[in-house]
Write an enzyme that holds these catalytic residues in place. Structure first.
Site, PDB file in Angstrom:
ATOM      1  N   CYS A  81     -56.913   3.177 139.532  1.00  0.00           N
ATOM      2  CA  CYS A  81     -57.930   2.960 140.619  1.00  0.00           C
ATOM      3  C   CYS A  81     -58.913   3.994 140.761  1.00  0.00           C
ATOM      4  O   CYS A  81     -59.942   3.718 141.591  1.00  0.00           O
ATOM      5  CB  CYS A  81     -56.809   3.038 141.999  1.00  0.00           C
ATOM      6  SG  CYS A  81     -55.666   1.688 141.858  1.00  0.00           S
ATOM      7  N   HIS A 135     -61.460   3.573 147.968  1.00  0.00           N
ATOM      8  CA  HIS A 135     -60.607   2.809 147.202  1.00  0.00           C
ATOM      9  C   HIS A 135     -59.949   1.968 147.981  1.00  0.00           C
ATOM     10  O   HIS A 135     -59.466   2.538 149.121  1.00  0.00           O
ATOM     11  CB  HIS A 135     -59.873   3.508 145.995  1.00  0.00           C
ATOM     12  CG  HIS A 135     -58.814   2.778 145.572  1.00  0.00           C
ATOM     13  ND1 HIS A 135     -59.204   1.332 145.175  1.00  0.00           N
ATOM     14  CD2 HIS A 135     -57.396   2.744 145.378  1.00  0.00           C
ATOM     15  CE1 HIS A 135     -58.114   0.787 144.457  1.00  0.00           C
ATOM     16  NE2 HIS A 135     -57.198   1.650 144.450  1.00  0.00           N
ATOM     17  N   ASN A 179     -56.488  -5.171 146.716  1.00  0.00           N
ATOM     18  CA  ASN A 179     -56.695  -3.949 145.972  1.00  0.00           C
ATOM     19  C   ASN A 179     -57.075  -4.475 144.380  1.00  0.00           C
ATOM     20  O   ASN A 179     -56.280  -4.973 143.571  1.00  0.00           O
ATOM     21  CB  ASN A 179     -55.678  -3.127 145.782  1.00  0.00           C
ATOM     22  CG  ASN A 179     -55.492  -1.913 144.719  1.00  0.00           C
ATOM     23  OD1 ASN A 179     -56.577  -1.518 144.177  1.00  0.00           O
ATOM     24  ND2 ASN A 179     -54.563  -0.927 145.158  1.00  0.00           N
TER      25      ASN A 179
END
Ligand code: UT7
Length: 328
Positions: A115, A255, A285
């Site tokens: 990520c 994020h 995500n």
């Protein structure tokens, strides 16, 4: 004035197909209410079709980027693709993308930092621009998470989605561009978030397939705890060491892993939620894709000179923050 690397264009791509919480309710034991409350996600995009790897999304994003900036693919010096879902283990998907778009003068590589991949790649690419080595560097962040998700595992399948974004880095002598970055990693976090098999340690076999070891494994609670602490700390640290207060910050670009992690980070920075980019509700995500997809969606609201803090936390563990001044 030192030469800085500035983002001079941004573009994104998300697949058409929407997987809503309501449809997930029919696939695993979950509810729209639980997912919305615990994560902030309402739907995510899924790339469908045979033999459609991350390169398909990356090519769309980069072609859009070049068109926007009005430049030819042959002008690209370097293309870095941040992803944990490359088309293949090798060769690098960056090379596949360069070939497809006609970037015949570019070199490129994939960068795997889960990520935090986009932040790692942005910081790496910026070095080549700042030193004067390169004039046009493309940074792509994206993942086809649906390719490594077990859609019978409710603890992971509700979170992840597919998507990809790209930015162009060019040199500038103006007081804009990338000013500072703090990047961190801690390999002891591997136990909490990983893909157990498929690499050289545990190559694919009937046993690894049966044990479902090619899917994302996550101990959500442990990751959540580390994410809240580290993403908040690193975002506050980059402000403090540059003498920035909440009033100086135009946007936090976090994020998108969990709305609660985003809120905790904004709170630690003293930022009002009106200054926080959030699109987790629409895309979930997308791992390396979240931050460039936010920049893409918010592009029209950004002004030259705006202070942006980009922050991420993810598998590795990896985490970090970048402070930049928007360049256009
Ligand atoms: O981007 C990379 C880094 N990743 C992250 O930052 C993700 C960090 N972790 C998270 O976002 C959260 O931990 C999750 C969203 C994954 C899970 O939320 P949570 O609040 O930590 O839930 P939990 O795992 O502690 O589970 C709480 C309860 C459990 O039931 P009991 O034991 O309390 O009866 C779970 O079985 O919720 C249950 N549960 C669910 N219920 C409905 C877990 N998943 C689901 C689900 N639907 N999808």
């Amino acid at each position: 004035m030192p030469t800085r690397a500035a983002i001079t264009a941004v573009h994104g791509y998300v697949p058409e197909f929407r997987l809503s919480n309501e449809v997930l309710e029919t696939m695993v034991e979950t509810s729209d209410e639980w997912i919305t409350e615990r994560t902030g996600i309402k739907e995510r995009r899924i790339q469908t079709g045979r033999d459609q790897g991350i390169s398909v999304m990356a090519i769309e994003a980069v072609n859009g980027l070049l068109k926007k900036r009005g430049i030819d693919a042959e002008e690209i010096d370097l293309l870095i693709l941040a992803t944990v879902t490359p088309d293949r283990v090798f060769p690098a998907t960056a090379n596949i993308v360069c070939d497809a778009i006609g970037a015949t003068n570019a070199w490129g590589f994939d960068l795997g930092a889960a990520c935090s991949g986009f932040l790692y790649a942005l910081s790496t690419g910026a070095q080549f621009v700042e030193t004067g080595k390169h004039k046009k560097v493309v940074i792509v962040g994206g993942d086809k998470m649906s390719s490594i998700i077990d859609y019978t595992d409710r603890s992971t399948c509700i979170i992840f989605g597919d998507g990809c974004g790209a930015v162009l880095l060019e040199p500038t002598e103006e007081p804009v561009g990338i000013y500072d970055s703090i990047l961190r990693s801690d390999g002891s976090g591997c136990q909490y978030l990983n893909q157990k098999a498929g690499g050289s340690m545990r190559p694919p076999s009937e046993r690894t397939l049966e044990a479902k070891e090619h899917y994302v494994f996550q101990e959500g609670k442990a990751v959540f705890k580390h994410a809240v602490t580290n993403m908040s700390e690193v975002s506050a640290a980059i402000m403090e060491r540059n003498g920035l207060t909440a009033n100086d910050i135009a946007w936090l670009v976090p994020h998108q892993a969990n709305k609660r992690i985003i809120d905790a980070t904004a709170q630690r920075m003293g930022l009002d939620e009106s200054k926080v980019m959030v699109n987790i509700d629409k895309y979930g995500n997308t791992t390396s894709g979240t931050i460039p997809l936010c920049l893409w969606e918010w592009e029209s609201k950004l002004n030259k000179g705006d202070n942006l803090i980009l922050s991420a936390f993810g598998g590795g563990f990896t985490w970090g923050s970048i402070w930049l001044k928007w360049a256009y």
